[in-house]
Scaffold this active site. Structure first.
Site, PDB file in Angstrom:
ATOM      1  N   ALA A 134       1.024  -1.329   0.073  1.00 53.30           N
ATOM      2  CA  ALA A 134       0.096  -0.024   0.020  1.00 53.30           C
ATOM      3  C   ALA A 134       0.873   1.300   0.083  1.00 53.30           C
ATOM      4  CB  ALA A 134      -0.872   0.230   1.158  1.00 53.30           C
ATOM      5  N   HIS A 135       2.034   1.091  -0.404  1.00 56.86           N
ATOM      6  CA  HIS A 135       2.822   2.312  -0.626  1.00 56.86           C
ATOM      7  C   HIS A 135       2.915   2.904  -1.864  1.00 56.86           C
ATOM      8  CE1 HIS A 135       5.160   1.987   3.663  1.00 56.86           C
ATOM      9  NE2 HIS A 135       4.643   0.911   3.337  1.00 56.86           N
ATOM     10  N   ARG A 220      12.222 -24.596  -2.290  1.00 62.45           N
ATOM     11  CA  ARG A 220      13.460 -24.478  -3.025  1.00 62.45           C
ATOM     12  C   ARG A 220      14.254 -23.081  -2.770  1.00 62.45           C
ATOM     13  NH1 ARG A 220      11.621 -28.829  -6.300  1.00 62.45           N
ATOM     14  NH2 ARG A 220      10.596 -27.212  -7.615  1.00 62.45           N
ATOM     15  N   ASP A 240      -4.447 -10.888  12.829  1.00 65.99           N
ATOM     16  CA  ASP A 240      -5.758 -10.429  12.641  1.00 65.99           C
ATOM     17  C   ASP A 240      -6.872 -11.460  12.025  1.00 65.99           C
ATOM     18  OD1 ASP A 240      -4.720 -10.237  10.060  1.00 65.99           O
ATOM     19  OD2 ASP A 240      -5.302  -8.168   9.897  1.00 65.99           O
ATOM     20  N   ASP A 265       0.269  -2.761  12.970  1.00 65.76           N
ATOM     21  CA  ASP A 265       0.083  -2.443  11.712  1.00 65.76           C
ATOM     22  C   ASP A 265      -1.198  -1.776  11.445  1.00 65.76           C
ATOM     23  OD1 ASP A 265       0.965  -1.695   9.392  1.00 65.76           O
ATOM     24  OD2 ASP A 265       0.896  -3.426   8.343  1.00 65.76           O
TER      25      ASP A 265
END
Length: 371
Positions: A134-135, A220, A240, A265
């Site tokens: 969300a940046h 892997r 959450d 957060d």
């Protein structure tokens, strides 16, 4: 003041103990302290919770809030058992970040009947566009020591944690340059296992919201998740029921043990109804407790509180002792404040969260004063 007959989270165990408070401090912790006091039979006393990754709550965001709004936020946090926190930033133009961080630093010095802001978590702009979440990609930058020092200067050194993608140009040199003065957290990155391990060897000591905004854990190529499991770093979990499946929570606690850190957060929508909000200048829609970018499908933080994260962790099968550790001592250690926060010990400030048997908040004490 005497707090009697409670179960106390003390030195890693839940024990039937009394607490004696004197002024702002804890004076004694013992099985039975003579005298009359408040009878807390059936309740659990924990150190005050420590949320090292929260962007906002109660309709306000640390990047835009003024002093009165931050005071309201601090009281909201305290009402949910949080007595200390890092105010988290977002990816914004550097001048906007500097101004916001300066406001937060000023608030840190003001008396407030709420959770203490003990520093800033600088989540952005040193993140990967491939895992930006969300940046806002327009403002992402590679890390530079000079740029970071300028931001620190603007807020008087209040940035206690800086997040970055170790794949970015100059990232390892940046980690080596700032690691002694600021906690470096690996975040928002497609880093492979070897790159993540190299960053940890350079001095990164924390991982931001494990599993989210990073390469998946594959058999892997285990990526940053596998590196966190194999190292000594602390790592955040957003508990959450949306960001992580309960099985992933159990697996992470099994691998990390006492290095697991619960965080909220949370965004400004925490404590608010579903609707439309903003985060870092981007529009966010909250429906049934799930926050996503309005124009996209990325999760945009959470709307939980840290006491809710503790309840969820216990409901998902984590022992109460480990869940409380992950919300108190572990985050305090992650930000190098274990000498001040996250433990009930004689001489420590009496910041306490009192839980009912179903792990909801019964009451909170700040510096020995019940809110």
């Amino acid at each position: 003041m005497l707090l009697k007959n409670a179960v106390v989270y003390f030195r890693g165990a839940l024990q039937k103990l009394d607490l004696e408070l004197e002024g702002e401090r804890i004076l004694r912790v013992a099985p039975r302290i003579p005298g009359r006091g408040d009878d807390l039979t059936g309740l659990v006393i924990s150190p005050g919770l420590v949320d090292i990754h929260t962007h906002g709550c109660a309709g306000f965001d640390f990047m835009t809030a003024g002093p009165e709004e931050m005071a309201l936020m601090q009281r909201f946090y305290a009402d949910h058992g949080v007595t200390a926190l890092l105010a988290a930033g977002m990816t914004l133009p550097l001048e906007d970040l500097s101004a916001a961080f300066a406001r937060i630093a000023a608030q840190m010095k003001r008396p407030c009947a709420g959770a203490a802001i003990v520093g800033i978590n600088m989540e952005g702009p040193y993140l990967s566009s491939a895992k930006k979440g969300a940046h806002d990609s327009r403002h992402l930058l590679p890390p530079t020591e000079e740029g970071f020092r300028q931001i620190q200067q603007a807020c008087g050194g209040a940035v206690r944690m800086v997040d970055l993608c170790p794949c970015l140009p100059g990232a390892l040199d940046f980690i080596r340059a700032v690691k002694d003065s600021t906690v470096v957290s690996l975040a928002h990155t497609p880093a492979c296992y070897s790159t993540a391990m190299a960053a940890m060897e350079a001095g990164a000591s924390h991982v931001t919201h494990l599993f989210n905004a990073m390469a998946p854990f594959l058999h892997r190529e285990p990526g940053l998740v596998g590196a966190a499991f194999d190292s000594t770093v602390t790592a955040e979990l957003i508990c959450d029921g949306i960001h992580l499946h309960p099985s992933a929570i159990r697996a992470a606690f099994s691998s990390l043990g006492d290095r697991a850190v619960l965080v909220s957060d949370s965004i400004c929508a925490a404590g608010m109804p579903d609707g439309h909000y903003t985060l870092g200048g981007l529009e966010v829609t909250v429906e049934q407790g799930r926050a996503v970018l309005t124009h996209g499908d990325s999760l945009a933080g959470s709307v939980i509180t840290l006491d809710a994260a503790v309840r969820s962790a216990i409901r998902f099968g984590i022992s109460p002792q480990l869940a409380l550790h992950a919300a108190t001592a572990a985050p305090a250690a992650a930000i190098r404040m274990e000498d001040r926060l996250g433990a009930i010990l004689p001489g420590r400030r009496a910041d306490l969260a009192v839980f009912t048997p179903d792990w909801t908040i019964h009451s909170v004490y700040l510096a020995g004063h019940r809110l």
